[in-house]
Design an enzyme around this catalytic site. Structure first.
Site, PDB file in Angstrom:
ATOM      1  N   HIS A  75       0.825  -1.214   0.000  1.00 25.96           N
ATOM      2  CA  HIS A  75       0.000   0.000   0.000  1.00 25.96           C
ATOM      3  C   HIS A  75       0.861   1.267   0.000  1.00 25.96           C
ATOM      4  O   HIS A  75       0.637   2.193  -0.792  1.00 25.96           O
ATOM      5  CB  HIS A  75      -0.912  -0.019   1.233  1.00 25.96           C
ATOM      6  CG  HIS A  75      -1.780   1.188   1.378  1.00 25.96           C
ATOM      7  ND1 HIS A  75      -1.398   2.288   2.126  1.00 25.96           N
ATOM      8  CD2 HIS A  75      -2.989   1.479   0.855  1.00 25.96           C
ATOM      9  CE1 HIS A  75      -2.354   3.203   2.068  1.00 25.96           C
ATOM     10  NE2 HIS A  75      -3.329   2.738   1.312  1.00 25.96           N
ATOM     11  N   CYS A 104      -2.892  -3.150 -14.987  1.00 28.39           N
ATOM     12  CA  CYS A 104      -2.890  -2.005 -14.074  1.00 28.39           C
ATOM     13  C   CYS A 104      -2.091  -2.262 -12.806  1.00 28.39           C
ATOM     14  O   CYS A 104      -2.135  -1.460 -11.873  1.00 28.39           O
ATOM     15  CB  CYS A 104      -4.321  -1.599 -13.717  1.00 28.39           C
ATOM     16  SG  CYS A 104      -5.298  -2.886 -12.918  1.00 28.39           S
TER      17      CYS A 104
END
Length: 389
Positions: free
Chosen positions: A38, A342
Protein backbone atom coordinates in the site's frame (compact mmCIF):
# COMPACT_ATOMS: atom_id res chain seq x y z
CA UNK A 1 -2.80 13.14 13.41
CA UNK A 2 0.79 13.28 14.66
CA UNK A 3 2.15 13.68 11.12
CA UNK A 4 2.50 17.35 10.15
CA UNK A 5 3.18 18.86 6.72
CA UNK A 6 6.71 18.00 5.64
CA UNK A 7 7.24 15.26 8.24
CA UNK A 8 8.55 11.84 7.32
CA UNK A 9 6.01 9.12 8.13
CA UNK A 10 7.60 6.05 9.73
CA UNK A 11 5.31 3.08 10.38
CA UNK A 12 5.23 -0.69 10.50
CA UNK A 13 2.92 -0.68 7.44
CA UNK A 14 0.28 1.61 5.99
CA UNK A 15 -3.40 0.95 5.22
CA UNK A 16 -6.05 3.15 3.56
CA UNK A 17 -6.79 4.97 6.83
CA UNK A 18 -3.18 6.29 6.78
CA UNK A 19 -3.83 8.22 3.54
CA UNK A 20 -4.57 11.65 5.12
CA UNK A 21 -1.25 11.47 6.98
CA UNK A 22 0.55 10.21 3.87
CA UNK A 23 -0.65 13.28 1.96
CA UNK A 24 1.01 15.53 4.56
CA UNK A 25 4.25 13.54 4.60
CA UNK A 26 7.38 14.45 2.65
CA UNK A 27 8.43 10.78 2.56
CA UNK A 28 7.41 7.37 3.91
CA UNK A 29 9.46 4.59 5.52
CA UNK A 30 7.96 1.26 6.63
CA UNK A 31 9.16 -1.87 8.41
CA UNK A 32 7.18 -4.26 6.26
CA UNK A 33 6.01 -4.57 2.67
CA UNK A 34 7.30 -5.01 -0.86
CA UNK A 35 7.09 -2.77 -3.92
CA UNK A 36 3.39 -3.59 -4.40
CA UNK A 37 2.53 -2.73 -0.79
CA UNK A 38 0.00 0.00 0.00
CA UNK A 39 2.72 2.51 0.96
CA UNK A 40 4.64 1.93 -2.28
CA UNK A 41 1.56 2.33 -4.50
CA UNK A 42 0.21 5.45 -2.78
CA UNK A 43 3.60 7.18 -2.59
CA UNK A 44 4.10 6.77 -6.34
CA UNK A 45 0.76 8.42 -6.98
CA UNK A 46 1.56 11.24 -4.56
CA UNK A 47 5.04 11.64 -6.02
CA UNK A 48 6.92 11.33 -2.71
CA UNK A 49 9.92 9.11 -1.78
CA UNK A 50 9.15 5.80 -0.10
CA UNK A 51 11.19 2.92 1.30
CA UNK A 52 9.35 -0.25 2.33
CA UNK A 53 10.43 -3.45 4.04
CA UNK A 54 13.30 -1.99 6.10
CA UNK A 55 12.55 -4.40 8.94
CA UNK A 56 13.69 -1.97 11.63
CA UNK A 57 12.75 1.62 10.82
CA UNK A 58 10.33 2.01 13.73
CA UNK A 59 13.01 0.69 16.12
CA UNK A 60 15.93 2.74 14.82
CA UNK A 61 14.24 6.07 14.06
CA UNK A 62 12.74 8.34 16.70
CA UNK A 63 10.20 11.17 16.77
CA UNK A 64 11.83 14.52 16.03
CA UNK A 65 14.92 12.99 14.43
CA UNK A 66 16.09 14.78 11.26
CA UNK A 67 16.57 12.31 8.40
CA UNK A 68 16.65 12.33 4.60
CA UNK A 69 15.01 9.64 2.48
CA UNK A 70 16.39 8.58 -0.92
CA UNK A 71 13.57 6.52 -2.41
CA UNK A 72 15.45 5.78 -5.64
CA UNK A 73 18.33 4.07 -3.82
CA UNK A 74 16.39 2.81 -0.81
CA UNK A 75 18.57 4.65 1.71
CA UNK A 76 17.84 6.73 4.81
CA UNK A 77 20.47 9.30 5.84
CA UNK A 78 20.86 11.05 9.16
CA UNK A 79 20.43 14.82 8.92
CA UNK A 80 19.51 16.94 5.90
CA UNK A 81 21.05 15.86 2.61
CA UNK A 82 21.06 18.06 -0.50
CA UNK A 83 18.94 16.68 -3.33
CA UNK A 84 19.36 16.90 -7.07
CA UNK A 85 16.26 17.85 -9.04
CA UNK A 86 14.79 15.06 -11.13
CA UNK A 87 14.90 15.64 -14.88
CA UNK A 88 11.57 16.56 -16.47
CA UNK A 89 10.49 13.84 -18.91
CA UNK A 90 6.93 15.02 -19.58
CA UNK A 91 7.94 15.81 -23.18
CA UNK A 92 7.87 12.05 -23.79
CA UNK A 93 4.10 12.07 -23.26
CA UNK A 94 3.66 13.76 -26.64
CA UNK A 95 4.93 10.67 -28.45
CA UNK A 96 2.14 9.02 -30.46
CA UNK A 97 1.36 5.35 -29.80
CA UNK A 98 -1.27 2.91 -31.01
CA UNK A 99 -1.33 1.23 -27.59
CA UNK A 100 -3.14 3.51 -25.16
CA UNK A 101 -1.47 4.76 -22.00
CA UNK A 102 -3.80 5.06 -19.03
CA UNK A 103 -3.06 6.15 -15.47
CA UNK A 104 -3.79 4.56 -12.08
CA UNK A 105 -5.40 7.04 -9.66
CA UNK A 106 -7.16 7.23 -6.32
CA UNK A 107 -6.63 10.70 -4.84
CA UNK A 108 -9.24 13.32 -5.88
CA UNK A 109 -6.78 16.10 -4.97
CA UNK A 110 -4.48 15.04 -7.81
CA UNK A 111 -7.08 14.68 -10.53
CA UNK A 112 -6.81 18.12 -12.17
CA UNK A 113 -3.03 18.00 -12.36
CA UNK A 114 -2.90 14.48 -13.81
CA UNK A 115 -5.84 15.07 -16.19
CA UNK A 116 -3.85 17.92 -17.76
CA UNK A 117 -1.17 15.42 -18.79
CA UNK A 118 -1.13 13.71 -22.20
CA UNK A 119 -2.71 10.46 -21.02
CA UNK A 120 -5.53 8.50 -22.69
CA UNK A 121 -7.69 8.07 -19.59
CA UNK A 122 -7.80 6.37 -16.19
CA UNK A 123 -7.21 2.63 -16.45
CA UNK A 124 -7.70 2.07 -12.73
CA UNK A 125 -9.69 4.36 -10.46
CA UNK A 126 -9.45 2.85 -6.99
CA UNK A 127 -12.54 3.10 -4.78
CA UNK A 128 -10.81 2.23 -1.53
CA UNK A 129 -9.36 5.64 -0.72
CA UNK A 130 -12.69 7.37 -1.30
CA UNK A 131 -14.45 4.85 0.96
CA UNK A 132 -11.75 5.36 3.60
CA UNK A 133 -12.38 9.11 3.45
CA UNK A 134 -16.11 8.54 4.04
CA UNK A 135 -14.89 6.78 7.17
CA UNK A 136 -17.99 4.76 8.05
CA UNK A 137 -18.94 1.21 7.17
CA UNK A 138 -21.72 1.31 4.53
CA UNK A 139 -23.79 -1.30 6.42
CA UNK A 140 -23.52 0.84 9.54
CA UNK A 141 -24.77 3.85 7.54
CA UNK A 142 -27.64 1.77 6.11
CA UNK A 143 -28.63 0.75 9.66
CA UNK A 144 -28.98 4.44 10.48
CA UNK A 145 -30.99 5.15 7.31
CA UNK A 146 -28.02 7.11 5.95
CA UNK A 147 -27.36 5.05 2.84
CA UNK A 148 -28.02 8.09 0.65
CA UNK A 149 -25.23 9.93 2.45
CA UNK A 150 -22.78 7.20 1.44
CA UNK A 151 -24.03 7.44 -2.16
CA UNK A 152 -23.68 11.24 -2.17
CA UNK A 153 -20.10 11.21 -0.92
CA UNK A 154 -18.97 8.37 -3.19
CA UNK A 155 -20.62 9.95 -6.24
CA UNK A 156 -18.89 13.24 -5.45
CA UNK A 157 -15.50 11.52 -5.38
CA UNK A 158 -16.01 9.48 -8.55
CA UNK A 159 -17.55 12.46 -10.33
CA UNK A 160 -14.42 14.55 -9.84
CA UNK A 161 -12.42 12.05 -11.90
CA UNK A 162 -15.06 11.56 -14.60
CA UNK A 163 -15.45 15.33 -15.03
CA UNK A 164 -11.71 16.09 -15.19
CA UNK A 165 -10.96 13.36 -17.74
CA UNK A 166 -14.10 13.65 -19.90
CA UNK A 167 -14.43 12.48 -22.65
CA UNK A 168 -11.51 10.13 -21.95
CA UNK A 169 -12.58 6.88 -20.25
CA UNK A 170 -12.38 6.46 -16.50
CA UNK A 171 -12.41 2.79 -15.47
CA UNK A 172 -13.70 2.66 -11.91
CA UNK A 173 -12.81 -0.49 -9.97
CA UNK A 174 -15.62 -1.25 -7.56
CA UNK A 175 -14.64 -1.32 -3.91
CA UNK A 176 -12.18 -4.09 -3.05
CA UNK A 177 -11.83 -3.39 0.67
CA UNK A 178 -10.81 -6.47 2.62
CA UNK A 179 -12.36 -7.33 5.98
CA UNK A 180 -9.46 -5.93 8.02
CA UNK A 181 -9.80 -2.61 6.17
CA UNK A 182 -13.58 -2.54 6.59
CA UNK A 183 -13.13 -3.20 10.32
CA UNK A 184 -11.15 0.04 10.62
CA UNK A 185 -14.19 2.09 9.52
CA UNK A 186 -16.66 3.40 12.10
CA UNK A 187 -19.11 0.59 12.84
CA UNK A 188 -16.97 -1.90 10.92
CA UNK A 189 -16.30 -4.36 13.72
CA UNK A 190 -20.03 -4.92 14.09
CA UNK A 191 -20.32 -6.14 10.49
CA UNK A 192 -16.96 -7.76 9.73
CA UNK A 193 -15.42 -10.95 11.06
CA UNK A 194 -11.72 -11.02 11.90
CA UNK A 195 -10.10 -13.16 9.20
CA UNK A 196 -6.76 -14.94 9.41
CA UNK A 197 -5.93 -14.07 5.81
CA UNK A 198 -8.03 -11.14 4.51
CA UNK A 199 -6.16 -11.09 1.19
CA UNK A 200 -7.81 -14.44 0.39
CA UNK A 201 -10.99 -13.76 2.31
CA UNK A 202 -14.34 -12.04 1.89
CA UNK A 203 -13.62 -9.52 -0.87
CA UNK A 204 -14.34 -8.60 -4.47
CA UNK A 205 -17.20 -10.20 -6.39
CA UNK A 206 -17.83 -12.73 -3.61
CA UNK A 207 -18.90 -9.83 -1.42
CA UNK A 208 -21.09 -8.15 -4.05
CA UNK A 209 -23.32 -11.18 -4.57
CA UNK A 210 -23.63 -11.83 -0.82
CA UNK A 211 -24.04 -8.26 0.45
CA UNK A 212 -26.24 -6.90 -2.32
CA UNK A 213 -27.55 -3.90 -0.36
CA UNK A 214 -24.07 -2.39 0.00
CA UNK A 215 -23.22 -3.16 -3.63
CA UNK A 216 -26.40 -1.38 -4.69
CA UNK A 217 -25.24 1.79 -2.91
CA UNK A 218 -22.08 1.75 -4.99
CA UNK A 219 -24.03 1.10 -8.19
CA UNK A 220 -26.35 4.02 -7.37
CA UNK A 221 -23.33 6.32 -7.05
CA UNK A 222 -22.04 5.11 -10.43
CA UNK A 223 -25.42 5.70 -12.08
CA UNK A 224 -25.62 9.18 -10.62
CA UNK A 225 -22.23 10.14 -12.05
CA UNK A 226 -23.07 8.62 -15.43
CA UNK A 227 -26.07 10.90 -15.75
CA UNK A 228 -23.57 13.66 -16.55
CA UNK A 229 -20.45 11.75 -17.59
CA UNK A 230 -20.83 8.77 -19.90
CA UNK A 231 -17.06 8.22 -19.87
CA UNK A 232 -17.36 6.37 -16.54
CA UNK A 233 -16.93 2.60 -16.96
CA UNK A 234 -16.82 -0.16 -14.33
CA UNK A 235 -14.33 -2.91 -13.52
CA UNK A 236 -15.09 -5.85 -11.20
CA UNK A 237 -12.18 -7.03 -9.00
CA UNK A 238 -11.18 -10.41 -7.60
CA UNK A 239 -13.62 -12.62 -9.48
CA UNK A 240 -13.02 -16.20 -8.38
CA UNK A 241 -15.58 -18.10 -10.47
CA UNK A 242 -17.47 -17.73 -13.73
CA UNK A 243 -20.74 -17.87 -11.76
CA UNK A 244 -19.62 -14.95 -9.56
CA UNK A 245 -19.09 -12.81 -12.64
CA UNK A 246 -22.47 -13.78 -14.13
CA UNK A 247 -24.32 -13.07 -10.88
CA UNK A 248 -22.53 -9.74 -10.41
CA UNK A 249 -23.47 -8.70 -13.93
CA UNK A 250 -27.09 -9.73 -13.30
CA UNK A 251 -27.25 -7.48 -10.23
CA UNK A 252 -25.78 -4.59 -12.20
CA UNK A 253 -28.29 -5.03 -15.01
CA UNK A 254 -31.20 -5.21 -12.54
CA UNK A 255 -30.02 -1.83 -11.21
CA UNK A 256 -29.94 -0.30 -14.68
CA UNK A 257 -26.24 -0.69 -15.49
CA UNK A 258 -26.16 -2.73 -18.68
CA UNK A 259 -23.32 -2.92 -21.17
CA UNK A 260 -23.80 -0.64 -24.17
CA UNK A 261 -21.88 1.46 -26.67
CA UNK A 262 -21.11 4.03 -23.99
CA UNK A 263 -20.95 1.77 -20.92
CA UNK A 264 -18.16 -0.78 -20.82
CA UNK A 265 -17.76 -3.51 -18.22
CA UNK A 266 -14.28 -4.81 -17.44
CA UNK A 267 -13.03 -7.61 -15.20
CA UNK A 268 -9.80 -7.67 -13.23
CA UNK A 269 -7.67 -10.70 -14.05
CA UNK A 270 -5.84 -11.46 -10.82
CA UNK A 271 -6.87 -14.99 -9.81
CA UNK A 272 -5.33 -18.06 -11.51
CA UNK A 273 -8.83 -19.39 -12.26
CA UNK A 274 -9.27 -16.38 -14.56
CA UNK A 275 -6.33 -17.60 -16.63
CA UNK A 276 -7.36 -21.25 -16.78
CA UNK A 277 -10.99 -20.45 -17.67
CA UNK A 278 -10.41 -17.25 -19.63
CA UNK A 279 -12.69 -18.23 -22.52
CA UNK A 280 -15.57 -19.00 -20.13
CA UNK A 281 -15.17 -15.75 -18.20
CA UNK A 282 -15.18 -13.73 -21.42
CA UNK A 283 -18.19 -15.64 -22.73
CA UNK A 284 -20.29 -14.30 -19.82
CA UNK A 285 -20.12 -10.98 -21.61
CA UNK A 286 -17.51 -8.33 -20.78
CA UNK A 287 -15.87 -5.62 -22.84
CA UNK A 288 -12.39 -5.65 -21.39
CA UNK A 289 -9.96 -7.19 -18.93
CA UNK A 290 -7.28 -5.54 -16.88
CA UNK A 291 -4.54 -7.68 -15.45
CA UNK A 292 -3.90 -7.01 -11.78
CA UNK A 293 -0.32 -8.22 -11.90
CA UNK A 294 0.26 -7.64 -8.16
CA UNK A 295 -2.31 -10.17 -6.92
CA UNK A 296 -1.89 -12.47 -9.93
CA UNK A 297 1.84 -12.78 -9.29
CA UNK A 298 1.42 -13.48 -5.58
CA UNK A 299 -1.20 -16.16 -6.24
CA UNK A 300 0.73 -17.87 -9.04
CA UNK A 301 4.01 -17.89 -7.12
CA UNK A 302 2.42 -18.43 -3.69
CA UNK A 303 4.16 -15.35 -2.25
CA UNK A 304 2.78 -12.76 0.13
CA UNK A 305 3.29 -9.58 -1.89
CA UNK A 306 3.97 -7.67 1.36
CA UNK A 307 6.78 -9.98 2.46
CA UNK A 308 10.14 -8.21 2.52
CA UNK A 309 11.96 -11.54 2.91
CA UNK A 310 10.50 -12.86 -0.35
CA UNK A 311 10.63 -9.54 -2.20
CA UNK A 312 13.36 -10.71 -4.59
CA UNK A 313 11.37 -13.82 -5.56
CA UNK A 314 8.22 -11.79 -6.19
CA UNK A 315 8.83 -11.02 -9.85
CA UNK A 316 6.29 -10.57 -12.65
CA UNK A 317 8.98 -11.67 -15.12
CA UNK A 318 8.89 -15.20 -13.70
CA UNK A 319 8.17 -17.70 -16.49
CA UNK A 320 4.92 -18.91 -14.90
CA UNK A 321 3.60 -15.35 -14.62
CA UNK A 322 4.63 -14.53 -18.20
CA UNK A 323 2.74 -17.57 -19.49
CA UNK A 324 -0.37 -16.32 -17.66
CA UNK A 325 -0.03 -12.77 -19.00
CA UNK A 326 0.45 -13.97 -22.56
CA UNK A 327 -2.58 -16.27 -22.38
CA UNK A 328 -4.82 -13.55 -20.93
CA UNK A 329 -3.90 -11.06 -23.65
CA UNK A 330 -3.98 -13.45 -26.61
CA UNK A 331 -7.28 -15.13 -25.65
CA UNK A 332 -8.90 -11.72 -25.10
CA UNK A 333 -7.67 -10.53 -28.47
CA UNK A 334 -9.01 -13.65 -30.19
CA UNK A 335 -12.46 -13.03 -28.66
CA UNK A 336 -12.60 -9.32 -29.48
CA UNK A 337 -12.15 -8.17 -25.88
CA UNK A 338 -9.77 -5.32 -25.02
CA UNK A 339 -6.91 -6.02 -22.64
CA UNK A 340 -5.00 -3.83 -20.21
CA UNK A 341 -2.73 -4.15 -17.19
CA UNK A 342 -2.89 -2.01 -14.07
CA UNK A 343 -0.47 -3.62 -11.62
CA UNK A 344 2.91 -2.12 -10.77
CA UNK A 345 4.85 -4.30 -13.22
CA UNK A 346 4.83 -1.98 -16.28
CA UNK A 347 6.00 0.90 -14.04
CA UNK A 348 9.01 -1.15 -12.95
CA UNK A 349 10.06 -3.39 -15.86
CA UNK A 350 10.31 -1.77 -19.33
CA UNK A 351 11.18 -5.12 -20.88
CA UNK A 352 7.87 -6.56 -19.67
CA UNK A 353 5.97 -3.67 -21.27
CA UNK A 354 7.62 -4.57 -24.59
CA UNK A 355 6.34 -8.15 -24.29
CA UNK A 356 2.82 -6.95 -23.49
CA UNK A 357 2.79 -4.85 -26.67
CA UNK A 358 4.15 -7.76 -28.67
CA UNK A 359 1.34 -10.03 -27.42
CA UNK A 360 -1.29 -7.48 -28.46
CA UNK A 361 -2.30 -5.63 -25.31
CA UNK A 362 -4.52 -2.64 -26.13
CA UNK A 363 -3.60 -0.40 -23.17
CA UNK A 364 -1.18 -0.11 -20.27
CA UNK A 365 -2.12 1.71 -17.06
CA UNK A 366 0.69 3.08 -14.89
CA UNK A 367 1.33 5.40 -11.95
CA UNK A 368 1.48 9.12 -12.81
CA UNK A 369 5.27 9.27 -12.52
CA UNK A 370 5.65 6.72 -15.33
CA UNK A 371 3.32 8.17 -18.00
CA UNK A 372 6.05 9.66 -20.20
CA UNK A 373 8.54 6.83 -19.76
CA UNK A 374 5.88 4.21 -20.56
CA UNK A 375 4.79 6.11 -23.67
CA UNK A 376 8.41 6.08 -24.87
CA UNK A 377 8.86 2.36 -24.13
CA UNK A 378 5.64 1.51 -26.00
CA UNK A 379 6.62 3.67 -28.98
CA UNK A 380 9.94 1.86 -29.30
CA UNK A 381 8.25 -1.55 -28.99
CA UNK A 382 5.66 -0.60 -31.63
CA UNK A 383 8.37 0.65 -33.95
CA UNK A 384 10.21 -2.64 -33.56
CA UNK A 385 6.98 -4.53 -34.33
CA UNK A 386 5.97 -2.04 -37.07
CA UNK A 387 2.59 -1.51 -35.39
CA UNK A 388 2.36 2.10 -36.51
CA UNK A 389 2.45 1.26 -40.22
Amino acid sequence: DKVLDGDILVAEMTTPDFVPAMKRAAAIVTDRGGRTAHAAIVSRELGIPCIVGTGQATKMLTNGQIISVDGARGKVYEGRVAVRERADDTYKENIKTKTRVYVNLAQPELVERVAARNVDGVGLLRAEFMVAQIGEHPSYMISQNRGNEFVDKLAEGIGAFAKAFSPRPVVYRTNDFKTNEYRELTGGQEYEEAEENPMLGYRGASRYIADIDVFKLELEAIKRVRQDYKNLWVMIPFVRTVDELARTEEIMESEGLKRSDDFKLWMMVEVPSNIFLMEKFLAVGIDGISIGSNDLTQLILGIDRDSEKLAETFDERNEAVLIALERAIKVSKSMGVTSSICGQAPSVYPELTEKLVEWGITSVSVSPDMIGTTREIIAKAEEKLKLND
